[in-house]
Design an enzyme around this catalytic site. Structure first.
Site, PDB file in Angstrom:
ATOM      1  N   ASP A 168      -0.925   1.257  -4.109  1.00  0.00           N
ATOM      2  CA  ASP A 168      -1.808   0.278  -4.749  1.00  0.00           C
ATOM      3  C   ASP A 168      -3.145   0.881  -5.153  1.00  0.00           C
ATOM      4  O   ASP A 168      -4.072   0.161  -5.515  1.00  0.00           O
ATOM      5  CB  ASP A 168      -2.018  -0.945  -3.852  1.00  0.00           C
TER       6      ASP A 168
ATOM      7  N   ASP B 271      -5.650   2.215  -3.624  1.00  0.00           N
ATOM      8  CA  ASP B 271      -6.912   2.002  -2.912  1.00  0.00           C
ATOM      9  C   ASP B 271      -7.284   3.208  -2.049  1.00  0.00           C
ATOM     10  O   ASP B 271      -8.333   3.215  -1.415  1.00  0.00           O
ATOM     11  CB  ASP B 271      -6.887   0.712  -2.078  1.00  0.00           C
TER      12      ASP B 271
ATOM     13  N   SER C  26       0.813  -1.212   0.000  1.00  0.00           N
ATOM     14  CA  SER C  26       0.000   0.000   0.000  1.00  0.00           C
ATOM     15  C   SER C  26       0.853   1.271   0.000  1.00  0.00           C
ATOM     16  O   SER C  26       1.605   1.517  -0.926  1.00  0.00           O
ATOM     17  CB  SER C  26      -0.954  -0.038   1.199  1.00  0.00           C
TER      18      SER C  26
END
Length: 452
Positions: A238, A240, A97
């Site tokens: 990533d 998100d 992440s």
């Protein structure tokens, strides 16, 4: 025995906490647990170690007698979206992440495209413990072809989420963070008619999250000013999560996104019990103003899995974190930075309002200060007396409630730091308390480190 799973899957430094052996065992365990013959979907971000971990995970899956499909580099939300749409048995995303390049991680999704729950994690750990280490042999890596068509299905889903709205006439900067957003963010915004410029758009696993992305907004702010853009969005490694910036450099964080998006849903009278979900990190200014317009803010512990559980429990439509991780009903409550950026852009276009004006209509945040103290040890694994030494201070400071002051201290679930959040109505009080708390805790942490 302590769990290998944190607040968002398994996370650590490559070749230290996250090894080939561990990744193989995770793949084998998931392959063993999955009962259908439908393949397991695997994706990753741009980190160099991602290829090695993919090799290990895929070998484990094959040795367990199951098949997999390799999506290659992709946004994390593509995995749950495609699991549901294409009926995969489960999925794995190899990513750390927002963490630095030397970190990596493994996020696991079940057949419903949801991050696995604790009982599933325990089953994986149980099977991993039984894997014979002699089985884990690093064979010469055989190239595996990527399924590019699946990523096209995901990007079509992003465009469809706009419900025939377009972004024509909007000048937008995107910071792809050298990560997963490099695969499709630019093309999606362009297909919707936006005038887009993307920075940090190379797939570079050595630069991912370094001085860019959702945790460092300077490059985005600079690009917005240089290009006279309407707004910009920075993604994490990533993709998100996302943070926005308006044309004047004002920051649109997750709290502002929840307030503005939530207010639209409130006015449309579709919010269940006028409730949105956030965490204990959410700003008090956000909560007070949300309450003032008739909304209810339900707080959870930090981590999107806690938000997801609360969304289900409260039958809510929208939730998220201050960090820009936003979960909505549009995509089955999976955090998706690109989708969130699209929705914010769409509302600005529909309302014929610039992001600066829309942001100014939200709320004035209380001053906050977030300090991270680096830990040289794993907080979960220190002995009870050392743990009690730190917890004693945490409990004492966390009980401070005077003058709308709030203190929240927790070990990170994704990296080796202790996070200290101090919030109050004035900056002077925040700075004073933050210094006092940080000094005491740092002293205790150094004492523990010296005795280990």
């Amino acid at each position: 025995m302590q769990s290998i799973f944190g607040t968002d899957g398994i996370r650590g430094r490559f070749d230290k906490e996250i090894t080939y052996s561990l990744a193989y065992k995770v793949g084998y365990a998931l392959g063993f647990i999955v009962k259908t013959n439908n393949p397991i979907l695997i994706g990753r971000d741009t980190r160099i170690s991602g290829e090695i971990l993919f090799e290990a995970i895929s070998k484990g899956i094959k040795d367990a007698g199951k098949e997999f499909i390799y999506l290659g580099i992709c946004p994390t939300p593509a995995i749950p979206f495609l699991i549901k749409k294409e009926k995969f048995s489960s999925g794995i995303m190899i990513s750390a992440s927002h963490n630095p390049p030397e970190f990596n991680g493994i996020k696991i999704f079940d057949k419903n495209g949801e991050k696995i729950k604790r009982d599933f994690e325990k089953r994986i750990e149980l099977i991993m413990a039984r894997v014979d280490n002699n089985k884990i042999i690093t064979n010469k890596y055989k190239s595996v072809s990527k399924n590019n068509e699946l990523l096209n299905i995901y990007t079509k889903g992003l465009i469809d989420s706009m419900e025939n709205e377009n972004l024509e006439g909007m000048k937008i900067i995107l910071d792809a963070c050298y990560g997963s957003a490099t695969t499709c963010a630019e093309s999606v915004f362009k297909k919707l008619g936006a005038n887009v410029k993307v920075i940090n758009n190379d797939k570079d696993g050595l630069k991912i999250n370094l001085n860019c992305g959702s945790t460092c907004l300077d490059p985005l702010n600079k690009a917005i000013k240089e290009n006279d853009a309407d707004m910009g969005f920075s993604f994490d490694g990533d993709a998100d999560r996302v943070i926005g910036v308006d044309s004047k450099g004002n920051i649109l964080d997750g709290d502002h996104i929840l307030f503005l998006w939530g207010r639209e849903l409130l006015e449309e009278k579709v919010l269940t019990n006028n409730t949105i979900i956030s965490t204990r990190m959410a700003n008090l200014g956000f909560e007070r103003n949300w309450n003032n317009i008739g909304g209810i803010l339900y707080r959870t512990e930090v981590g999107d899995k806690f938000i997801f559980a609360a969304l289900k429990e409260k039958k809510a439509l929208l939730g998220g974190e201050q960090s820009g991780h936003i979960l909505s009903k549009i995509n089955n409550f999976c955090g998706d930075g690109i989708l969130t950026a699209l929705q914010i852009s769409k509302y600005c276009k529909k309302k014929n309002i610039n992001l600066e004006s829309w942001l100014n209509s939200s709320f004035l945040p209380y001053p906050q200060k977030l300090t991270n103290i680096l830990l040289s040890f794993d907080f979960k694994n220190i002995n009870n007396s050392n743990k009690d030494l730190i917890n004693e201070s945490i409990e004492s400071f966390s009980s401070i409630k005077k003058n709308d002051c709030r203190v929240y201290i927790r070990p990170s679930g994704t990296e080796p730091v202790l996070r200290i959040l101090v919030e109050a109505q004035n900056q002077k009080e925040v700075d004073f308390l933050s210094t006092k708390i940080t000094t005491e805790l740092r002293s205790k942490i150094n004492k523990i480190s010296n005795n280990l």
